[in-house]
Design an enzyme around this catalytic site. Structure first.
Site, mmCIF file in Angstrom:
data_model
loop_
_atom_site.group_PDB
_atom_site.id
_atom_site.type_symbol
_atom_site.label_atom_id
_atom_site.label_comp_id
_atom_site.label_asym_id
_atom_site.label_seq_id
_atom_site.Cartn_x
_atom_site.Cartn_y
_atom_site.Cartn_z
ATOM 1 C CD GLU A 144 0.954 -9.285 1.446
ATOM 2 O OE1 GLU A 144 0.817 -10.488 1.625
ATOM 3 O OE2 GLU A 144 0.012 -8.470 1.483
ATOM 4 N N PRO A 145 4.647 -5.020 -1.174
ATOM 5 C CG PRO A 145 6.810 -4.341 -1.707
ATOM 6 C CD PRO A 145 6.046 -5.300 -0.842
ATOM 7 N N GLY A 146 3.239 -3.571 -4.131
ATOM 8 C CA GLY A 146 2.917 -3.817 -5.537
ATOM 9 C C GLY A 146 3.236 -2.543 -6.308
ATOM 10 N NE ARG A 147 -0.751 2.351 -5.628
ATOM 11 C CZ ARG A 147 -1.961 2.377 -6.198
ATOM 12 N NH1 ARG A 147 -2.133 2.999 -7.335
ATOM 13 N NH2 ARG A 147 -2.976 1.787 -5.618
ATOM 14 C CE1 TYR A 156 -3.166 -3.366 -8.183
ATOM 15 C CE2 TYR A 156 -1.881 -1.418 -7.618
ATOM 16 C CZ TYR A 156 -2.334 -2.689 -7.311
ATOM 17 O OH TYR A 156 -1.938 -3.276 -6.145
ATOM 18 C CB CYS A 175 -18.629 3.503 -27.494
ATOM 19 S SG CYS A 175 -19.566 4.269 -28.761
ATOM 20 C CD GLU A 176 -18.426 4.027 -20.637
ATOM 21 O OE1 GLU A 176 -18.727 3.018 -21.302
ATOM 22 O OE2 GLU A 176 -19.049 4.404 -19.647
ATOM 23 N N GLY A 226 0.775 -1.235 0.000
ATOM 24 C CA GLY A 226 0.000 0.000 0.000
ATOM 25 C C GLY A 226 0.808 1.288 0.000
#
Ligand code: LLP
Length: 436
Positions: free
Chosen positions: A289-292, A389, A360-361, A247
């Site tokens: 547990e680092p991801g980003r 992500y 298309c959004e 986090g």
């Protein structure tokens, strides 16, 4: 846009890993996910080397949900980190890369029996149990195949860290873990400890994502240490490990703090040491547990401009050949990014534009009212810090092809995932017309 890692301006054209973005486009097309391998390795080493203590061992587990491919798992393996998975799909990808199963750990709030079987059969390092019911499922599988499994229990420690509502995970109403305030919590742990097929290693928590507040982490550490002490005394057991999750926040734009990762790691280590001392508790190992924080800054996305449009209402759009299909974060979390016209770096004139994709959004926007140099059809726009992500939350909406992923370093490029093809889009479809 702040230049990150090996980014360089060479005669007005952006270079990453010693290769110009023009060449990358020529070789791999756009949209393209580009990972600066040197910066990725630096982030891994920074975390690994600063999350160390003389009082206990430490383990860094890469949270693979941030970005995963076989190539990425191989980089993580080469650097000696552990890795986690939250689904059979992630587990399969990791194990297919040759990653040693003992350094793989399984998460998930609703793991299927198929997933749990896979964990036990492939003898992975540990399962982080989400709840009281999962312990029994794992024990049954272990009994059937005659194996034992190391487990941790995920706790909800009730810390409400400052981040986006969707990525808060430790509020009292969160779907993750068992609450430390539940009056049954000691019995839940006792049940796990008493199952002879399980080897209980300790507690896990994860207070949320994109958090800059050191105090929130220190508060989390304090709660985890105190809780570990309380339970080990009550049940008269030795609890060898504490896992405090990931986090750690990263800088996307100038609105964010430029977090010093090494300093953050050291602060957490000090907090762990102080709290363990205060509680007169010793543990063998502490896990993060680092991801980003490992992968965000190393990644960027390269797009080709299709054209511009000034609307009657005054909004100036720059249209790119990707969008929410390769980066859903602006649409989902109002996430902000910096960008640059990567083949015209020396042109100083900037204007406020909205970079929009081709879906298309109306919400298909990569950056709203952002400062961008003048550009027109055929120019290259690079959006930085998309490494976490982005790819992992990409979609085939409007049957967009998932872009290729290339790692670059020292003038060399390594294609890690090729661009999806039209055939890929229909490879699981059957013709119906014959049967009805
Ligand atoms: N450990 C656990 C148990 C987690 O649930 C997560 C992230 C991590 C570690 C890694 O967190 P990180 O260091 O990457 O912040 N899709 C969202 C983020 C969701 C995070 C989910 N869990 C986003 O794009 O911001």
């Amino acid at each position: 846009m702040k230049f990150l890692g090996s980014m360089k301006n060479v005669d007005g054209v952006l270079e990453i890993g010693g290769i110009s973005v023009k060449k990358l486009k020529e070789d791999f097309g756009t949209p393209l996910y580009i990972y600066d391998l040197e910066l990725l390795q630096k982030k891994i080493r920074d975390i690994k080397n600063s999350f160390k203590s003389e009082k206990f061992n430490t383990t860094v587990v890469y949270a693979s949900k941030a970005y995963l491919s076989k190539g990425m798992a191989q980089v993580i393996n080469r650097e000696g980190l552990h890795i986690d998975a939250v689904s059979a799909g992630e587990l399969y990808t990791i194990l297919s890369s040759g990653f040693p199963s003992k350094r793989v750990h399984m998460h998930g709030n609703n793991k299927s029996l198929e997933e749990l079987n896979m964990c036990v059969e492939r003898e992975i390092g540990s399962i982080i149990l989400d709840n009281r019911f999962e312990a029994e499922k794992v024990a049954q599988i272990c009994k059937r195949v005659g194996k034992k499994m190391d487990v941790m229990l995920r706790l909800n420690i009730g810390i409400d860290a400052h981040t986006h509502e969707y990525i808060k995970t430790a509020k009292h109403t969160s779907k993750f873990g068992e609450s430390i305030f539940d009056k049954e919590i000691e019995n839940i742990v006792k049940d796990i400890v008493e199952k002879k097929e399980l080897n209980f290693l300790g507690f896990h928590c994860h207070i949320g994502s994109q958090i800059f507040d050191e105090l929130a982490f220190c508060e989390g550490v304090k709660t985890m240490v105190q809780f570990t002490k309380k339970v080990s005394e009550k049940l008269d057991i030795k609890i060898p490990e504490i896992n405090i999750g990931g986090g750690f926040g990263v800088r996307y734009t100038e609105e964010d703090t430029d977090a010093d990762l090494k300093k953050m790691m050291k602060k957490i280590i000090i907090s762990l040491e102080e709290n363990l001392l205060a509680e007169n508790l010793s543990v063998e190992n502490v896990i993060i547990e680092p991801g980003r924080s490992i992968v965000a800054a190393a990644g960027s996305t390269l797009y080709t401009v299709g054209g511009e449009k000034k609307t009657f209402g005054g909004e100036k759009y720059v249209f790119i050949d990707g969008g929410m299909t390769d980066n859903i974060r602006p649409a989902l979390y109002s996430a902000k990014y910096e960008s640059v016209v990567a083949n015209r770096l020396n042109e100083s004139k900037k204007e406020l534009v909205t970079i929009a994709g081709k879906c298309c959004e109306s919400g298909d926007i990569i950056a709203k009212n952002t400062k961008l140099g003048k550009c027109s059809e055929g120019d290259l726009v690079l959006v930085s810090c998309t490494g976490a992500y982005g790819h992992s939350m990409s979609s085939n909406y409007n049957k967009a092809l998932t872009p290729a992923v290339v790692f670059v370093k020292d003038g060399k490029s390594y294609l890690v995932s090729k661009r999806e093809s039209y055939e890929d889009l229909i490879k699981n479809d059957f013709d119906l017309i014959e049967s009805i």
